[in-house]
Scaffold this motif. Structure first.
Motif, mmCIF file in Angstrom:
data_model
loop_
_atom_site.group_PDB
_atom_site.id
_atom_site.type_symbol
_atom_site.label_atom_id
_atom_site.label_comp_id
_atom_site.label_asym_id
_atom_site.label_seq_id
_atom_site.Cartn_x
_atom_site.Cartn_y
_atom_site.Cartn_z
ATOM 1 N N UNK A 286 -5.575 15.172 22.247
ATOM 2 C CA UNK A 286 -5.316 13.775 21.918
ATOM 3 C C UNK A 286 -6.351 13.220 20.942
ATOM 4 N N UNK A 287 -7.611 13.590 21.148
ATOM 5 C CA UNK A 287 -8.664 13.108 20.251
ATOM 6 C C UNK A 287 -8.468 13.657 18.848
ATOM 7 N N UNK A 288 -8.204 14.962 18.758
ATOM 8 C CA UNK A 288 -7.989 15.585 17.441
ATOM 9 C C UNK A 288 -6.771 14.982 16.760
ATOM 10 N N UNK A 289 -5.708 14.783 17.523
ATOM 11 C CA UNK A 289 -4.477 14.201 16.964
ATOM 12 C C UNK A 289 -4.744 12.809 16.415
ATOM 13 N N UNK A 299 0.575 9.547 16.285
ATOM 14 C CA UNK A 299 -0.804 10.001 16.520
ATOM 15 C C UNK A 299 -1.483 9.259 17.669
ATOM 16 N N UNK A 300 -1.172 7.963 17.828
ATOM 17 C CA UNK A 300 -1.840 7.173 18.870
ATOM 18 C C UNK A 300 -1.402 7.583 20.275
ATOM 19 N N UNK A 301 -0.256 8.258 20.384
ATOM 20 C CA UNK A 301 0.228 8.704 21.698
ATOM 21 C C UNK A 301 0.183 10.223 21.807
ATOM 22 N N UNK A 302 -0.847 10.793 21.210
ATOM 23 C CA UNK A 302 -1.055 12.228 21.323
ATOM 24 C C UNK A 302 -0.052 13.059 20.560
ATOM 25 N N UNK A 303 0.617 12.458 19.542
ATOM 26 C CA UNK A 303 1.586 13.192 18.736
ATOM 27 C C UNK A 303 2.913 13.434 19.416
ATOM 28 N N UNK A 304 3.141 12.804 20.592
ATOM 29 C CA UNK A 304 4.363 13.087 21.355
ATOM 30 C C UNK A 304 5.601 12.619 20.603
ATOM 31 N N UNK A 305 6.636 13.458 20.609
ATOM 32 C CA UNK A 305 7.894 13.192 19.930
ATOM 33 C C UNK A 305 9.000 12.983 20.964
ATOM 34 N N UNK A 306 10.092 12.333 20.576
ATOM 35 C CA UNK A 306 11.215 12.187 21.511
ATOM 36 C C UNK A 306 11.771 13.557 21.897
ATOM 37 N N UNK A 307 12.314 13.642 23.095
ATOM 38 C CA UNK A 307 12.957 14.877 23.547
ATOM 39 C C UNK A 307 14.098 15.232 22.597
ATOM 40 N N UNK A 308 14.227 16.517 22.256
ATOM 41 C CA UNK A 308 15.307 16.919 21.347
ATOM 42 C C UNK A 308 15.868 18.261 21.769
#
Length: 774
Positions: A286-289, A299-308
């Protein structure tokens, strides 16, 4: 309305209008069921001399009770609720609310919505939903070649496009390379880059005819020529595989667009490789992201993407994600058209069950191109049911009136022309004329090219037939009892809502005098039970609890994630060195981040041993810092200065303190909770306030007396600090306001219903009521 529901219903107006919660004064809706039968249409009730049939009563009864549970008590209890409902609707009708323009328009809109499920072929729709799910169990990789032709193209243009794609297919089946053919002939713009290959996809990701052909063609085979709204296609099925399910992932991206400055490419590659190296050395993702990713949206949420799932991301991105095997595993750097990425797997999910997906699939199928299939079956059924008969001479005459003005939305016809009132087609008991069709064509013509006037007019005629049949069916939907009853519910719901809003909801809220009078009259209803003024600290374990206790023992605790430092002064000076300005500004920034922060200023440990003259200098230094902070907007109440007069100075002391130490402190539970939970999620949870006996089980488990108590429960440690115990006492009007409004609404409604009972006679047919009691 029931006392506890009225205000919430008022505050959520539109979502409650048509629920039976509103219609029948707070009862709960069950699954809609059609209940009438041949023997149930007898009079059960009269309200203001208007008859209510047993079938109507049983319909709403079964929506709110166990079907078939016609006991004497349940039927009679429900009858009293239903009478209240009918009295209110009767009052709205007597006031003429059902004749207003606003009411008519609103009901018309809802009728339209309610009609939609009846205007498709349900059996076909159900099959399409099941087919889509079955296909989603498998993914198909296909390449295609497209020759474009518009859906409304002239038959000659369509034939030319068909012959062209047919010739290409012959070359493909003769063994020529399919991808090369796509690059040479396909009119899909992406073909030059991908050779016509679309990668893996599944159901509902392509238009329906294309999807169907892809799933119907064997691996390595060339499909027959087929048409979509884009034109004519052939496709080659390259591969099949079992569904990969869904994936939840996070990524770090370094932006780079291929073909731009080569130096930028080197910089981007070096950056993504350095990021990968950090991650392999177990740096925090998370810090690196947050520090390095160029994807600002994630980036602020750890690079998380929507489920796909397959077909929803770029193929290269999907491939990298689905290769990962276990949560937290990261990929090596890879490239997409957007730049360079590193992906972390968060979760792999298998294909959901049919039951889980059914609702979403139903919605998607309704919007998907496959819905046209259901509509075509629906139209075919209507033609059979209503004995649709066309008049060929009239159709030929109407089409002959077309000219090129149609292409520019300028076409019209002479209202005095002959044969305009001749039938163009008929249904069982309705005739549609040439004039009606021409009026439709005039109103619906659009700019068109690459077709002929006669062909375009023929398309308009087909649309006219379909719309006319659909509208005719819609106008006759009352033949379906379920639809008829639903429309009646909506109608009565609108009327009831309007009246309840005026007579109960708004009146109760705006009648301040009435509310306060009601409160004073019924004060005994609004009492606090015994309450504790307390704070409950829910700690992860004993270690956290003991650390917390030590911090709570201090008046202020140190905010350990903020900077602690010192300011240096010149000998004999009361202002900091110029180089220390950055420290002062950092103090201001830190204090500005949270109003729960305080700053504590003090000299070093020798301060209390300074001679009197040196103590004065130290006070001046603290005063100077305070003055600077307040000039920057920091309230003086947030600045704590250590008392300098606690000890007598040593008579032999000659030390001069050159420093002022500072640290950030707080006494806020909000800050305390953040400090602990930043180190470990759910380390502590804090609940503070006046808590009523019975509202918090952990509080009820200890003696209610001022002081601090520690309790173990469910492998967590609770520190309970009780400051005061309050005996039962009356609530103030403001404290009880919500409950008072609800109760006052109930009182207004009860009084109003009693008035309506006096105004409108109610007669229950006791003999017929007994017929439905089992």
């Amino acid at each position: 309305m029931q006392p506890n529901n009225s205000f919430s219903i008022y505050m959520n107006i539109k979502s409650y209008i048509f629920s039976v919660t509103v219609i029948l004064a707070g009862t709960q809706i069950g699954t809609s069921q059609s209940t009438a039968n041949a023997n149930s249409d007898f009079e059960l009730l009269k309200v203001n001399n208007k008859s209510v049939s047993a079938s109507e009563f049983k319909y709403v009864y079964n929506k709110n009770n166990n079907v078939g549970a016609y006991t004497d008590k349940s039927v009679r209890d429900y009858m009293q609720m239903y009478i209240k409902f009918r009295l209110k609707v009767t009052e709205a009708e007597v006031q003429g609310r059902d004749t207003t323009k606003a009411f008519i328009e609103e009901l018309k809109g809802y009728r339209k919505q309610l009609a939609q499920p009846y205007l498709t072929e349900k059996s076909v729709t159900e099959n399409l939903i099941k087919e889509a799910y079955d296909r989603m169990m498998e993914e198909v990789n296909a390449s295609h070649i497209l020759i474009r032709v518009s859906p409304d193209a002239d038959p000659a243009d369509s034939l030319a496009a068909y012959n062209k794609i047919l010739d290409i297919r012959k070359k493909a089946t003769a063994g020529q390379d399919f991808q090369q053919l796509a690059r040479t002939y396909s009119e899909d713009p992406s073909a030059q880059a991908n050779g016509g290959n679309l990668g893996y996809f599944t159901a509902l990701q392509m238009i329906y005819p294309f999807e169907t052909m892809a799933y119907s063609t064997q691996i390595g085979q060339i499909s027959p020529v087929f048409r979509t709204k884009f034109g004519y296609h052939i496709l080659k099925t390259e591969g099949r595989r079992k569904s990969q399910g869904e994936i939840r992932s996070a990524h770090i991206m370094v932006k780079y667009t291929a073909g731009t400055n080569p130096d930028d490419s080197i910089t981007a590659i070096n950056k993504i490789n350095e990021i990968y190296k950090k991650l392999k050395q177990e740096a925090d993702w998370n810090t690196v992201c947050n520090d390095f990713s160029d994807d600002l949206s994630s980036k602020a949420k750890g690079g998380e993407l929507p489920t796909f799932s397959t077909g929803q991301m770029l193929p290269s991105f999907e491939e990298a994600c689905f290769k990962l095997q276990y949560p937290t595993q990261i990929s090596e750097p890879f490239q997409t058209p957007y730049g360079f990425h590193i992906v972390k797997l968060l979760e792999k999910k298998p294909m959901p069950s049919y039951k889980e997906l059914e609702s979403a699939l139903r919605s998607k199928v309704g919007k998907d191109s496959r819905s046209e299939l259901s509509k075509s079956f629906f139209i075919a059924r209507l033609k059979r049911d209503y004995k649709f008969t066309e008049k060929s001479k009239a159709i030929k005459y109407a089409l002959s009136l077309a000219d090129t003005n149609l292409f520019y939305k300028k076409w019209t016809y002479s209202p005095s022309a002959k044969n305009l009132d001749n039938p163009i087609f008929t249904l069982i008991n309705k005739t549609f004329t040439v004039r009606q069709f021409l009026d439709y064509a005039k109103a619906n013509q659009k700019v068109r090219t690459k077709t002929t006037p006669a062909y375009y007019m023929n398309m308009l005629y087909k649309d006219f037939v379909n719309e006319s049949l659909t509208q005719y069916e819609e106008a006759n939907l009352d033949k379906y009892e379920e639809y008829r009853m639903l429309v009646k519910e909506y109608r009565d719901g609108i009327l009831l809502f309007q009246l309840m809003e005026n007579k109960v909801w708004t009146k109760a809220i705006e009648d301040t005098t009435g509310l306060k009078t009601y409160f004073e009259t019924n004060k005994q209803k609004y009492m606090w039970k015994e309450r504790a003024e307390c704070t409950i600290y829910n700690c992860k374990n004993d270690f956290v609890a003991n650390t917390l206790k030590a911090m709570l023992a201090e008046k202020y605790f140190e905010v350990d994630y903020e900077k602690i430092g010192r300011l240096t002064f010149e000998k004999g000076k009361s202002t900091p060195k110029p180089a220390e300005q950055k420290i002062l500004d950092e103090m201001v920034n830190i204090m500005g981040r949270d109003k729960n922060y305080f700053i504590e200023l003090s000299s070093s440990g020798e301060l209390n041993e300074l001679p009197k003259s040196k103590k004065s200098l130290s006070k001046d230094r603290l005063t100077a810092i305070t003055k600077y902070l307040t000039s920057k907007g920091i309230d003086s109440t947030r600045i704590i200065k250590i008392n300098l007069g606690d000890k007598k100075p040593s008579p032999n002391s000659t030390v001069e303190n050159k420093f002022v130490n500072y640290r950030i402190v707080s006494k806020s539970n909000t800050v305390l909770q953040k400090m602990f939970n930043d180190k470990g999620a759910l380390s502590i949870q804090i609940k503070q306030g006046k808590i009523q006996r019975g509202d918090e089980p952990i509080l009820d488990s200890v003696p209610w007396k001022p002081g601090t108590q520690t309790v173990q429960k469910n492998e967590r440690t609770y520190i309970i600090v009780i400051d005061n115990v309050l005996p039962p006492n009356p609530k103030s009007f403001e404290e009880a306001r919500g409950q008072v409004i609800s109760d006052y609404q109930a009182q207004l409604e009860e009084d109003w219903v009693n008035e309506l009972r006096q105004k409108y006679p109610v007669v229950i047919n006791e003999e017929n009521l007994k017929k439905i009691i089992k």
